[in-house]
Motif scaffolding. Structure first.
Motif, PDB file in Angstrom:
ATOM      1  N   LYS A  39     -41.467 -47.490   5.259  1.00  0.00           N
ATOM      2  CA  LYS A  39     -40.832 -46.179   5.119  1.00  0.00           C
ATOM      3  C   LYS A  39     -41.716 -45.049   5.639  1.00  0.00           C
ATOM      4  CE  LYS A  39     -37.810 -47.415   1.309  1.00  0.00           C
ATOM      5  NZ  LYS A  39     -38.194 -48.855   1.368  1.00  0.00           N
ATOM      6  N   SER A  43     -39.301 -42.153   8.463  1.00  0.00           N
ATOM      7  CA  SER A  43     -38.807 -41.164   7.513  1.00  0.00           C
ATOM      8  C   SER A  43     -39.042 -39.771   8.062  1.00  0.00           C
ATOM      9  CB  SER A  43     -39.505 -41.328   6.156  1.00  0.00           C
ATOM     10  OG  SER A  43     -40.910 -41.285   6.302  1.00  0.00           O
ATOM     11  N   ARG A  71     -32.313 -46.687   8.253  1.00  0.00           N
ATOM     12  CA  ARG A  71     -31.720 -46.042   7.084  1.00  0.00           C
ATOM     13  C   ARG A  71     -32.275 -44.622   6.931  1.00  0.00           C
ATOM     14  NH1 ARG A  71     -31.932 -48.468   0.868  1.00  0.00           N
ATOM     15  NH2 ARG A  71     -30.238 -47.188   0.006  1.00  0.00           N
ATOM     16  N   THR A  73     -34.008 -41.614   5.659  1.00  0.00           N
ATOM     17  CA  THR A  73     -34.982 -41.532   4.570  1.00  0.00           C
ATOM     18  C   THR A  73     -35.773 -40.243   4.675  1.00  0.00           C
ATOM     19  OG1 THR A  73     -35.201 -43.950   4.526  1.00  0.00           O
ATOM     20  CG2 THR A  73     -36.968 -42.672   3.500  1.00  0.00           C
ATOM     21  N   ARG A  75     -39.018 -38.416   3.048  1.00  0.00           N
ATOM     22  CA  ARG A  75     -40.232 -38.708   2.280  1.00  0.00           C
ATOM     23  C   ARG A  75     -40.790 -37.374   1.782  1.00  0.00           C
ATOM     24  NH1 ARG A  75     -45.338 -38.858   3.977  1.00  0.00           N
ATOM     25  NH2 ARG A  75     -46.860 -40.134   2.837  1.00  0.00           N
ATOM     26  N   HIS A 243     -39.259 -41.003  -2.164  1.00  0.00           N
ATOM     27  CA  HIS A 243     -38.316 -41.125  -1.052  1.00  0.00           C
ATOM     28  C   HIS A 243     -36.908 -40.820  -1.535  1.00  0.00           C
ATOM     29  CE1 HIS A 243     -41.679 -43.953  -0.291  1.00  0.00           C
ATOM     30  NE2 HIS A 243     -41.547 -43.587   0.968  1.00  0.00           N
ATOM     31  N   ARG A 244     -36.158 -40.152  -0.699  1.00  0.00           N
ATOM     32  CA  ARG A 244     -34.726 -40.009  -0.902  1.00  0.00           C
ATOM     33  C   ARG A 244     -34.048 -40.748   0.239  1.00  0.00           C
ATOM     34  NH1 ARG A 244     -32.305 -38.276  -5.687  1.00  0.00           N
ATOM     35  NH2 ARG A 244     -33.634 -36.715  -6.687  1.00  0.00           N
ATOM     36  N   VAL A 245     -33.283 -41.792  -0.091  1.00  0.00           N
ATOM     37  CA  VAL A 245     -32.676 -42.627   0.929  1.00  0.00           C
ATOM     38  C   VAL A 245     -31.153 -42.541   0.814  1.00  0.00           C
ATOM     39  CG1 VAL A 245     -34.631 -44.210   1.048  1.00  0.00           C
ATOM     40  CG2 VAL A 245     -32.733 -44.704  -0.505  1.00  0.00           C
TER      41      VAL A 245
END
Length: 253
Positions: A39, A43, A71, A73, A75, A243-245
């Motif tokens: 990630k 990100s 995906r 993402t 951070r 993290h926001r995914v």
């Protein structure tokens, strides 16, 4: 401001020590892409204090991730504007993998463990063995090789041998007085007996030889055993990121 300076200094070193394949800059954010491997290399991360987002910018960056088949993402390291986390949450981005960046002094003995071999250049063998011991998504040795081959700072690729058998691995990267510790991994059947500690201390000793005064690393908040180990070596939390995914699309009934 001092906290922001520390975060920015370590984040800059982290990006240099763990390169991505593509970098895109958006109003205080750096979007990095590396084929989805880790990630931190895939990100969008704030690199200016109070870096803001709006709906249009989120949409634009999401489209870049989607085009790269990665995906989406974000951070969040504490540099972002105060409303960013809530904004991403309102759009359904899930919070996962809170992580601590730890830093500790490099001092004392500068002599590495004699059973830890340190190489200044990456080898296919190191990548194959380290990736294999990680397993799962990180078993992709071809992508790992592409990432570590892009490191421009002075680096040390560590392998610990027991009875001439490789059993633990790690990477150290030096930049401006700091040694970053990455990819510390032990063979699955030998974990919990102190082999990772030997790799860490050897890379810190190498950093000492190269003039580093501080070591830093990243560890997931849930990994209490590792945090305790690093605490015994003098590491303390420098800052935290999460993290926001984007959630995976739900499957059709």
């Amino acid at each position: 401001m001092d906290d922001h300076r520390l975060i920015l200094g370590l984040e800059s070193r982290l990006m240099n020590a763990w390169p991505s394949f593509d970098y895109q800059a958006y109003d205080g954010w750096i979007l990095r892409l590396a084929g989805g491997y880790t990630k931190r290399a895939n990100s969008a991360t704030p690199l200016l204090p109070a870096a803001a987002l709006d709906e249009a910018l989120i949409d634009h960056m999401v489209s870049r991730f989607v085009e790269a088949n990665v995906r989406p993402t974000f951070r969040l390291n504490g540099l972002q504007a105060s409303d960013v986390d809530a904004m991403l949450d309102s759009r359904g981005f899930q919070e996962i993998e809170p992580t601590l960046v730890l830093a500790g002094p490099v001092d004392g003995d500068c002599v590495a463990d004699p059973e830890v071999k340190l190489q200044s250049e990456v080898s296919k063998q190191w990548v194959r063995e380290a990736a294999g011991s990680y397993g799962g998504d990180k078993a992709d040795d071809a992508t790992l090789m592409k990432i570590v081959s892009r490191i421009h700072q002075k680096a040390a690729f560590a392998t610990l041998h027991l009875d001439d058998k490789p059993v633990a691995w790690g990477l150290g990267v030096i930049e401006r007085g700091y040694v970053g510790l990455y990819d510390i991994v032990v063979a699955p059947d030998l974990r919990g007996i102190g082999l990772g500690r030997r790799v860490v201390t050897s890379l810190m000793s190498w950093g000492c030889q190269e003039g580093a005064h501080t070591a830093y690393l990243q560890v997931r908040e849930e990994n209490e055993i590792a945090i305790s180990l690093y605490g015994a070596l003098g590491f303390q939390p420098a800052y935290r990121y999460t993290h926001r995914v984007m959630p995976a699309p739900s499957s059709a009934p």
